[in-house]
Scaffold this motif. Structure first.
Motif, mmCIF file in Angstrom:
data_model
loop_
_atom_site.group_PDB
_atom_site.id
_atom_site.type_symbol
_atom_site.label_atom_id
_atom_site.label_comp_id
_atom_site.label_asym_id
_atom_site.label_seq_id
_atom_site.Cartn_x
_atom_site.Cartn_y
_atom_site.Cartn_z
ATOM 1 N N GLU A 74 0.817 -1.210 0.000
ATOM 2 C CA GLU A 74 0.000 0.000 0.000
ATOM 3 C C GLU A 74 0.852 1.261 0.000
ATOM 4 O O GLU A 74 0.373 2.334 -0.382
ATOM 5 N N VAL A 75 2.113 1.126 0.443
ATOM 6 C CA VAL A 75 3.030 2.266 0.473
ATOM 7 C C VAL A 75 4.399 1.788 0.002
ATOM 8 O O VAL A 75 4.863 0.712 0.392
ATOM 9 N N LEU A 96 3.085 4.062 -10.324
ATOM 10 C CA LEU A 96 1.822 4.765 -10.539
ATOM 11 C C LEU A 96 0.981 4.069 -11.607
ATOM 12 O O LEU A 96 -0.254 4.062 -11.536
ATOM 13 N N ARG A 97 1.642 3.467 -12.581
ATOM 14 C CA ARG A 97 0.926 2.791 -13.666
ATOM 15 C C ARG A 97 0.409 1.419 -13.234
ATOM 16 O O ARG A 97 -0.739 1.050 -13.537
ATOM 17 N N PHE A 103 0.499 4.557 -2.274
ATOM 18 C CA PHE A 103 1.164 5.825 -1.982
ATOM 19 C C PHE A 103 2.668 5.645 -2.169
ATOM 20 O O PHE A 103 3.204 4.552 -1.941
ATOM 21 N N ILE A 104 3.333 6.718 -2.548
ATOM 22 C CA ILE A 104 4.795 6.719 -2.657
ATOM 23 C C ILE A 104 5.337 7.812 -1.755
ATOM 24 O O ILE A 104 4.942 8.982 -1.868
ATOM 25 N N LEU A 105 6.246 7.440 -0.852
ATOM 26 C CA LEU A 105 6.908 8.398 0.041
ATOM 27 C C LEU A 105 8.382 8.461 -0.310
ATOM 28 O O LEU A 105 9.038 7.417 -0.455
ATOM 29 N N TYR A 106 8.902 9.682 -0.446
ATOM 30 C CA TYR A 106 10.312 9.885 -0.769
ATOM 31 C C TYR A 106 11.025 10.483 0.437
ATOM 32 O O TYR A 106 10.560 11.461 1.027
ATOM 33 N N MET A 107 12.191 9.914 0.767
ATOM 34 C CA MET A 107 13.023 10.415 1.856
ATOM 35 C C MET A 107 14.409 10.728 1.314
ATOM 36 O O MET A 107 14.772 10.294 0.215
ATOM 37 N N GLN A 120 4.307 14.242 -9.020
ATOM 38 C CA GLN A 120 3.483 14.299 -10.229
ATOM 39 C C GLN A 120 1.992 14.168 -9.934
ATOM 40 O O GLN A 120 1.162 14.626 -10.707
ATOM 41 N N GLN A 121 1.658 13.542 -8.811
ATOM 42 C CA GLN A 121 0.236 13.394 -8.473
ATOM 43 C C GLN A 121 0.050 13.317 -6.962
ATOM 44 O O GLN A 121 1.010 13.271 -6.204
ATOM 45 N N GLU A 122 -1.219 13.291 -6.537
ATOM 46 C CA GLU A 122 -1.557 13.530 -5.135
ATOM 47 C C GLU A 122 -1.167 12.400 -4.193
ATOM 48 O O GLU A 122 -1.123 12.593 -2.971
#
Length: 486
Positions: A74-75, A96-97, A103-107, A120-122
């Motif tokens: 999910e993440v 995303l495709r 969800f994607i989280l970037y650290m 790029q998106q919400e």
């Protein structure tokens, strides 16, 4: 909730980024202890966490796509540095495709500074600066299907498609509150450290940040992210946070019980006082663990050198940069040539192997002759290893502002560059090509010396460790050779 920490594969003609120091491509696989600390926090919250490292596992782009097609996370968590921006954003597009509900989280430092590049998106969220508590809160609210848009320390696209940067989160002072990294999520056989020549190997961190003001400095990728965020919010470097010696020793005891035989400490400055160093060194010696660390030359006293020698310290990385006093003053190093030579003398006296980190091109005072003098001095000294890099004007550093204002950056703007091989800087009296040629020649001179080869070979405890080191050296010198041909 299922959460996956992911390191995607690089393209066929790309070298994968090294994500812990964050400035170079991979020479040998390094365990990302920062990401595994985040994973441990999430496990403590009850989430099911996986780590999919397609680089150390040598898995292809095709296998990455197949993984996503069958995955149910999910993440997804990315730990991103400047050299991985292209790879990570491309991998995100695949997620995303194929997994549009995830969800994607970037650290890491790259999204902290370049948030817009990642959004790029919400359902994409940038976690700026120090990530643990912010990621924990994000995942809790996502899992509970509650609004997460008010969380401190994040950036995201708002309803108008514009980047919204929420206020920064307060930094952690008491690092003892964090769980130990979730090392069980990765295959420890994939990781080694040629400087220690013993396995199983892992990394540890006992503090965050450094109080000094070197103008060019990009510390570890975690502390650089922490510093970028704090400078943007408060206009100054963040305070140093430290773990207690008791907490550090507890982790050392655990690692020894798990069979680890070598530890590399990733702190920006591991050595602070003899009082703190002694009990940690005693614990390492008690378990017979090979270990090494990074330190400033002025932290090496007779007392600290004695402790290092008696406990069997396998290396000390000294950030030297230059042996020219004028250059050391210009870059804010707050060291002198004499202090550096004294530190090397003390470490040699107590039989502690020394690695010198040289950074060329840090100042417009640099010339071909100052570089040659520094590199000749480094080779003459009785040190175990020398690592030579070319400075890069990383956005967010004082040096970037100087380079930008004075027109030293080729093309006018920073582009991600592997500092082990290439330069994007040119001074009026020193070109990028001249720096690259000097880097090539002196790397060859140092690493192919009979004395270096013999001194390294006789320290290996097994053939597999020797073979890993050979592959690391081949990666380094092979890419230097390619650079020379270019």
């Amino acid at each position: 909730m299922k959460i996956t920490c992911i390191i995607p594969p690089a393209g066929k003609k790309e070298r994968p980024a090294e994500r812990t120091a964050g400035c170079t491509t991979v020479v040998y696989p390094m365990i990302n202890i920062y990401e595994l600390t985040v994973a441990a926090v999430l496990e403590r919250e009850g989430h099911r966490v996986c780590c999919e490292d397609f680089v150390s596992g040598k898995r292809s782009l095709k296998q990455f796509t197949q993984f996503l097609e069958n995955d149910t996370s999910e993440v997804y968590l990315f730990w991103s540095v400047n050299l991985s921006i292209g790879v990570d954003t491309a991998a995100s597009q695949q997620i995303l495709r194929l997994r549009p509900e995830a969800f994607i989280l970037y650290m890491g430092p790259a999204p902290t500074f370049h948030a817009r590049n990642f959004l790029q998106q919400e359902r994409q969220i940038v976690v700026r600066g120090e990530p643990e508590m912010t990621v924990r809160e994000c995942c809790r609210l996502i899992g509970e299907r509650k609004p997460w848009q008010e969380i401190r320390g994040i950036s995201f696209l708002n309803g108008e498609g514009k980047v919204q940067n929420n206020p920064a989160r307060l930094l952690m002072k008491n690092l003892d509150l964090l769980p130990f990294p979730a090392r069980h999520l990765v295959d420890r056989r994939r990781f080694s450290n040629p400087k220690l020549k013993r396995s199983p190997y892992t990394a540890m961190v006992t503090s965050r940040n450094c109080p000094f003001q070197c103008i060019y400095c990009v510390p570890s990728s975690l502390t650089f992210a922490r510093e970028l965020e704090h400078r943007a919010e408060a206009g100054r470097k963040p305070f140093v946070s430290m773990r207690s010696p008791e907490n550090v020793i507890e982790e050392i005891d655990l690692l020894a019980a798990q069979g680890y035989r070598a530890i590399g400490f990733m702190d920006d400055n591991f050595i602070t006082t003899e009082k703190r160093l002694q009990p940690i060194a005693d614990a390492l010696q008690r378990h017979g663990i090979a270990w090494g660390c990074q330190a400033r030359a002025d932290a090496i006293t007779e007392g600290t050198a004695r402790i290092l020698g008696e406990s069997g310290c396998g290396y000390v990385d000294l950030g030297v940069e230059s042996f020219n006093n004028e250059i050391l003053t210009y870059i804010g190093k707050h060291l002198t040539r004499g202090q550096i030579l004294r530190a090397i003398e003390l470490l040699n006296r107590h039989r502690v192997p020394v690695k010198l980190n040289i950074l060329i091109g840090t100042s417009p005072l640099e010339t071909k002759e100052t570089i040659r003098e520094t590199l000749r001095t480094a080779i003459r000294l009785k040190v175990d290893q020398v690592m030579i890099n070319i400075v890069s004007p990383f956005p967010g550093t004082a040096f970037y502002g100087l380079a930008k204002a004075n027109g030293w950056i080729e093309g006018g703007e920073y582009v991600p560059t592997d500092v082990q091989h290439h330069s994007i800087l040119s001074y009026p009296n020193l070109s990028s090509r001249e720096m690259e040629n000097l880097l090539f020649r002196y790397n060859i001179r140092f690493f192919l010396r009979p004395r270096f080869i013999w001194s390294q070979m006789r320290r290996f405890s097994s053939f597999s460790e020797f073979w890993r080191a050979c592959k690391a050296l081949k990666n380094k010198l092979g890419r230097i050779k390619q650079q020379a041909r270019a």
